[in-house]
Scaffold this motif. Structure first.
Motif, short mmCIF file in Angstrom:
data_model
loop_
_atom_site.label_atom_id
_atom_site.label_comp_id
_atom_site.label_asym_id
_atom_site.label_seq_id
_atom_site.Cartn_x
_atom_site.Cartn_y
_atom_site.Cartn_z
N PRO A 1 4.14 8.08 -1.51
CA PRO A 1 3.66 8.12 -3.00
C PRO A 1 3.49 6.85 -3.87
O PRO A 1 2.67 6.73 -4.47
N THR A 2 4.01 5.75 -3.40
CA THR A 2 3.88 4.62 -3.97
C THR A 2 2.56 4.05 -3.67
O THR A 2 1.97 3.34 -4.56
N ALA A 3 2.16 4.22 -2.57
CA ALA A 3 0.91 3.71 -2.20
C ALA A 3 -0.41 4.56 -2.86
O ALA A 3 -1.20 3.76 -3.37
N LYS A 4 -0.11 5.65 -3.21
CA LYS A 4 -1.06 6.50 -4.02
C LYS A 4 -0.96 6.03 -5.61
O LYS A 4 -1.94 5.86 -5.98
N ILE A 5 0.20 5.65 -5.86
CA ILE A 5 0.29 5.15 -7.33
C ILE A 5 0.10 3.91 -7.63
O ILE A 5 -1.22 3.52 -8.60
N LEU A 6 0.18 2.98 -6.64
CA LEU A 6 -0.25 1.50 -6.81
C LEU A 6 -1.54 1.23 -6.26
O LEU A 6 -2.15 -0.05 -6.59
N GLY A 7 -2.22 1.82 -5.36
CA GLY A 7 -3.32 1.47 -4.73
C GLY A 7 -2.93 0.55 -3.47
O GLY A 7 -1.89 0.11 -3.03
N MET A 8 -4.08 0.55 -2.71
CA MET A 8 -3.81 -0.18 -1.19
C MET A 8 -3.52 -1.71 -1.32
O MET A 8 -3.05 -2.22 -0.32
#
Length: 313
Positions: free
Chosen positions: A33-40
């Motif tokens: 979920p951190t990648a979804k929040i912060l972006g790639m």
């Protein structure tokens, strides 16, 4: 009293197991979920800092116990995608799904009971075949497909409503209720068919009982026997079935809300699954499970109250 206590304990244990399994299932699903929040484009340092902030660096069991304690106190966490309290999001969506469930249930009740009584009390081989065919068709067709057909036939072709043009109850109660008729009816149709079939079978089963033959021998007419004796006994299993239907109607609304673009918890659940928004998904899954377990619990209690034979056991 012993029966109610046993059912209450079973309810609590079931909810605990469901929440445990749901939490562990979401913990092992691929996707951070951190990648979804912060972006790639986020750096590893940013990802690690966010994982610590969200508590994702803790062991699964520790996170579950922390989540469970907060959930019991009414704190469902914060949405990863919207950065809003999950409780607030559910408070906005849950009334819509609850109203859709209620309208669907009322359709089931108002349509199925008279049809079931009529089909079970009228002797006609032709009518029996028609009822059996219609019931089988409506029970087999998925609710979302009925919704799609309704949008095409009643919405696009006949212009009775505009598919996707949802009207909020905060802006117009009459417009809201009119629009909700169509998704509610598409949800209710399979339940209506099941209830009609069950009530018809229950009436026919009661008509073959010894007390019916005894009443006939005493000169009671068929209508009197149906009204005074048969319906009272035939409705007992149907009442339980209708109570359980309340749970199945709410779960059935998840896909139908997507078809009619109704902004209830069903659409929120599907959107949150795609966004890996686990706090929202977990809260909705546990609430739906609690609703199903609670309705079944109430159905057992109703069955005990209306059927003296169970109380004697």
């Amino acid at each position: 009293m012993k029966f109610f206590l046993k059912k209450t304990i079973t309810l609590i244990i079931t909810l605990f197991i469901v929440s445990l399994l749901a939490f562990f299932a979401f913990s092992i699903i691929p996707g951070d979920p951190t990648a979804k929040i912060l972006g790639m484009e986020a750096s590893q340092a940013q990802i690690d800092a966010l994982r610590i902030e969200l508590g994702l660096d803790q062991p699964v069991l520790v996170r579950y116990l922390d989540w469970l304690g907060n959930f019991v106190r009414g704190d469902f966490g914060t949405s990863y995608s919207y950065q809003l309290p999950v409780r607030q999001m559910l408070a906005d969506k849950l009334p819509i799904t609850a109203l859709l469930t209620l309208i669907s249930f009322l359709f089931t009740l108002v349509i199925a009971i008279p049809l079931g009584i009529y089909s079970g009390s009228v002797k006609s081989e032709w009518l029996d075949r028609v009822n059996a065919t219609i019931d089988q068709v409506f029970m087999s067709v998925p609710q979302f497909f009925i919704g799609i057909l309704m949008c095409f036939v009643l919405g696009i072709s006949m212009k009775w409503f505009i598919p996707g043009n949802y009207v909020s109850y905060s802006s117009s109660w009459s417009g809201f209720l009119y629009y909700m008729i169509f998704p509610a009816f598409s949800i209710a149709i399979p339940r209506i068919a099941m209830t009609v079939k069950m009530l018809r079978s229950s009436i026919l089963n009661e008509l073959g009982r010894d007390y019916v033959r005894t009443a006939h021998s005493r000169g009671c007419s068929r209508s009197v026997i149906l009204r005074r004796y048969v319906l009272r006994n035939a409705l007992i299993p149907v009442i339980t079935f209708l109570a359980i239907s309340m749970a199945e109607i709410m779960t059935g609304s998840i896909i139908v809300e997507q078809v009619f673009t109704v902004p209830g918890i069903g659409r929120l659940l599907l959107t949150s699954i795609g966004n890996r928004d686990f706090p929202v998904v977990l809260a909705i899954v546990v609430i739906l499970a609690a609703w199903i377990v609670l309705v079944n619990y109430l159905a057992d209690i109703i069955n005990q109250l209306v059927d003296p034979r169970l109380r004697l056991q």
